[in-house]
Enzyme design. Structure first.
Site, short mmCIF file in Angstrom:
data_model
loop_
_atom_site.label_atom_id
_atom_site.label_comp_id
_atom_site.label_asym_id
_atom_site.label_seq_id
_atom_site.Cartn_x
_atom_site.Cartn_y
_atom_site.Cartn_z
N CYS A 104 -84.52 -75.61 -20.90
CA CYS A 104 -85.36 -75.36 -19.74
C CYS A 104 -86.07 -74.03 -19.87
O CYS A 104 -85.85 -73.28 -20.81
CB CYS A 104 -84.50 -75.34 -18.49
SG CYS A 104 -83.29 -74.02 -18.55
N ASP A 112 -63.64 -96.06 -28.49
CA ASP A 112 -62.61 -95.14 -28.93
C ASP A 112 -61.88 -94.68 -27.66
O ASP A 112 -62.42 -94.81 -26.56
CB ASP A 112 -63.29 -93.97 -29.65
CG ASP A 112 -62.36 -92.81 -29.86
OD1 ASP A 112 -61.26 -93.05 -30.36
OD2 ASP A 112 -62.73 -91.67 -29.53
N ASP A 154 -66.52 -90.75 -30.26
CA ASP A 154 -66.95 -89.36 -30.30
C ASP A 154 -66.37 -88.54 -31.44
O ASP A 154 -66.87 -87.48 -31.75
CB ASP A 154 -66.60 -88.66 -28.98
CG ASP A 154 -65.12 -88.37 -28.89
OD1 ASP A 154 -64.34 -89.21 -29.34
OD2 ASP A 154 -64.76 -87.30 -28.39
#
Lengths: 725, 49
Positions: free
Chosen positions: A38, A444, A619
């Protein structure tokens, strides 16, 4: 999983190889910054770096995440810059000099340049030809002058701006195949040739306007497509830059030097400090520490390792520093093996034929044969050779897949834009097409269905005040359980002079001896599961129990996917009992525990071979191979770098919230793309008889082209309706 | 007839000028960081020194 801080280089490191001479004297240093999204981040980073004495200029490119810092002379230390960016809370790594060469940016500039040239030509020629279409009293001389003027602009403009199509058509023709660009190039070149002939022979119409307008509209589709691919590749490039890890190696004289992990050879000794990631596979030579292997194997509890223990690249040292003897080069380390697996997975994925290409395969022979038939028909019916050729070319021009070229990119841009605003980052254009086909989802457990971090479970049983006293010790440690304890207690002071005893716990000697650690360490009888014990002086020990918790959105996500007809399965490297509890809790019927990364990959291959379209959500580093093998893969934003690299879709937030949204948008996008093909095809089907009979004027051709392109784009924009923004 | 020639020449000249400006903007890197430019407009100007 918690995002990892990459090994941070020391003051003594040699970063000079990352410095490049700046134009006009001085030095330039490029850094890959992760996490800046940002205006505030941009201002903070630039102001922070400019605040370092001697720095001339700092500019952050928010699109690519590259921070360029320049200064004159040798006055500035690159370490100070890296440290400043890290202190501000962003991950920063020096860019490899060779990684800076940016082919993508060059392609984008060429496309924009082509777009500008063809846009200019289209508008200018439209001014000329419109006056021909709408004026009834124009003399033949004026008309011919206008045609030649239009040609003088259209021919160079189209030849220049058509480059992307000509090149791509030539490349596939050389391999003996075809794609959409073949009929496009043919139509462009033939319409230019035909128009020159028509201008010379004083005909009433030319197709100069059609050629430049076609180029312009097609380039819009091509540019949208490029933006999509570039954003995806940018993410990958970024990750690769972040993977250029640094390591601290002992020189023969015992001094430490910093080298790129790539330069490490077996037999080297490296120092890995607390909180750092192990750069390459190795054996502990000195030291005794706790190792977090959750990203490598999926095991949620850290284990203790001493001299002689093997460590795999990607493990994180959470206890005291260790000295490691390197046993494998970076390219032979576990992480690199996974990266290679990942590459091969992506190669099989690139064999996937996208919707647009499938359409092109059916379309190209069809229009070529059709225009040949038209030529044959006119010749057999005794028409002049010129008429037969003109009408055959008119068929090619009118069927030019202008709307087809826009149909898919427009939908994909609208879909990825909508998902991007919802924090879902789509890395490749056809990922959504593949997601729409998915029928089996494999999840997972640790870090995906669960938070992946232990949470204090028995807060209510703990005597008042004890939590805060234990937290003072816990705040001084990197150990996941100590961190969880600190989180449960909230902000507060940390105890001073805390000793960390590897594999045992923390000790602080102030007024009384306070210990936080394993049951044995504090002299208590241990229970089971994840626990920490705290003892202050002679007071009775207090037990803190921890549990990995299911994400709040897991049940809703799984239920929503099941409702959409997707079979759900869980594969985890964790223990049987932990997996069984979660499966019961989340309502998963099919699951297996104690699964190795290889077994995960094997299960994926088995499902693929059985004809299932697999969606893998995971992940950890242990999921990377499975992610790469799946038909389509999604990783949470908290995933390991290599898993984010392997996934097609990355959820920016840590949670699973975006999965169902992505699935819905993907399915809707596929419907819209098919609709777009039908709309474009209908336009062409209606126009072909006119063209074949020689009734098509350039006005009709222009209207058909612009009309169908507009309709296709508007249809794609329906995806952005109803998002509440 | 002279009028048309003049107008066409002028239109061509204007168009080419606009094209040249756009190409210059492209090659001077003004389209390299659309996200950053969108963010920068929100920032205050640095104080005049």
């Amino acid at each position: 999983m918690v995002a990892l801080i990459l090994s941070s280089p020391d003051m003594a490191d040699d970063l000079s190889r990352y410095l490049r001479p700046r134009e006009g004297g001085g030095r330039q240093f490029e850094i890959a910054v992760k996490g800046a999204h940002c205006a505030n981040c941009l201002a903070k980073i630039e102001a922070g770096v400019k605040g370092i004495a001697g720095v001339g200029d700092a500019r952050l490119n928010l699109s690519s995440g590259k921070l360029t810092v320049s200064w004159s002379g040798d006055s500035v230390s690159p370490h100070a810059i890296l440290r400043r960016v890290r202190d501000l809370g962003y991950d920063a790594q020096p860019f490899e000099a060779e990684a800076v060469l940016d082919a993508g940016a060059r392609e984008g500039r060429l496309l924009l340049r082509c777009l500008a040239v063809s846009g200019f030509a289209t508008v200018f020629i439209m001014g000329l030809t419109d006056s021909i279409w709408y004026s009834s009293d124009m003399t033949a001389v004026t008309r011919r002058l206008f045609f030649w003027l239009a040609g003088a602009v259209a021919i160079p403009a189209t030849l220049y701006a058509g480059q992307p199509f000509f090149r791509s058509a030539w490349a596939v023709l050389a391999k003996g195949r075809t794609n959409m660009d073949v009929p496009i190039s043919l139509a462009l070149l033939l319409s230019l040739g035909l128009s020159v002939y028509q201008s010379a022979s004083g005909a009433a119409h030319t197709y100069f306007d059609a050629a430049s307008m076609l180029t312009f509209l097609l380039l819009i589709g091509r540019y949208l497509d490029f933006r999509l691919r570039d954003r995806a590749q940018g993410a990958a490039r970024h990750l690769l830059a972040l993977q250029s890890l640094l390591a601290r190696r002992f020189r023969p004289d015992g001094a430490l030097e910093t080298v790129s992990a790539r330069d490490l050879a077996p037999g080297d000794h490296v120092l890995v400090a607390s909180g750092e990631r192990v750069p390459v596979d190795g054996v502990i030579e000195e030291g005794d520490s706790d190792i977090d292997v959750s990203l490598v194997t999926g095991e949620s509890l850290p284990h203790r390792a001493g001299r002689g223990a093997r460590l795999e690249a990607g493990s994180v040292i959470i206890g005291p520093a260790v000295t490691l003897r390197v046993t494998a080069r970076v390219e032979n380390s576990l992480v690199a093996d996974l990266a290679r697996l990942l590459e091969s997975g992506q190669q099989t994925r690139s064999l996937y034929v996208s919707l647009a290409d499938r359409a092109a395969r059916a379309y190209v022979p069809f229009v070529t044969i059709l225009s040949a038939l038209v030529w044959l028909g006119w010749t057999l019916s005794g028409a002049a050779a010129a008429t037969a050729i003109t009408n055959a070319i008119a068929v090619l021009i009118i069927t030019c897949p202008c709307a087809l070229g826009l149909a898919v990119p427009a939908v994909q841009i609208a879909a990825t834009g909508r998902l991007f605003r919802r924090g879902v980052f789509v890395k490749s254009g056809n990922a959504l097409e593949r997601l729409a086909e998915a029928d089996t989802a494999i999840f997972d457990k640790t870090g995906t269905l669960t938070l992946g971090a232990p949470v204090l479970a028995n807060k209510a049983d703990i005597p008042p005040g004890t939590l805060e006293r234990a937290a003072r010790l816990a705040r001084a440690s990197h150990h996941p359980l100590a961190r969880a304890l600190a989180v449960a207690a909230g902000d507060g002071p940390a105890a001073r002079e805390v000793q960390e005893v590897a594999g045992a716990g923390l000790e602080c000697r102030n007024d009384a001896v306070e210990r936080l650690g394993s049951a044995v360490f504090v002299g208590a009888t241990g229970g089971h599961g994840s626990e920490l014990w705290f003892r202050s002086g002679a007071a009775p020990p207090v037990r803190f129990a921890f549990q990995d918790q299911i994400r709040s959105e897991t049940r809703a996500t799984l239920a929503a996917m099941a409702a959409r007809g997707i079979a759900i399965e869980m594969l985890t490297g964790d223990r049987q009992d932990a997996a069984a509890e979660l499966a019961r809790d989340a309502g998963i019927a099919v699951w297996s525990a104690d699964v190795t990364p290889q077994a995960k990959a094997a299960r994926l291959m088995q499902l693929n071979a059985a004809g299932h379209k697999t969606l893998m959500v995971g992940d950890g580093i242990n999921d990377a191979a499975a992610l790469a093998l799946a038909h389509v893969a999604i990783a949470p934003g908290s995933a390991a770098d290599v898993s984010q690299l392997a996934a097609d879709i990355v959820l920016r937030g840590g949670g699973l919230d975006g999965v169902v949204e992505a699935l819905d948008v993907a399915r809707k996008a596929r419907r819209l793309a098919v609709q777009n093909f039908i709309v474009a095809a209908l336009y062409n089907v209606a126009a072909i008889p006119l063209a074949a009979l020689g009734l098509v004027t350039p006005l009709i051709a222009a209207a058909a082209m612009a009309g169908s392109s507009l309709l296709v784009t508007l249809n794609a924009l329906r995806l952005t309706i109803g998002t509440g923004r | 007839m002279n009028g048309i020639a003049l107008i066409i020449a002028a239109a061509l000249a204007f168009g080419l000028c606009a094209l040249a400006v756009l190409l210059w903007a492209l090659s001077s890197g003004q389209y390299d960081d659309p996200d950053g430019d969108a963010a920068r407009i929100l920032l205050d100007d640095p104080e005049a020194r």
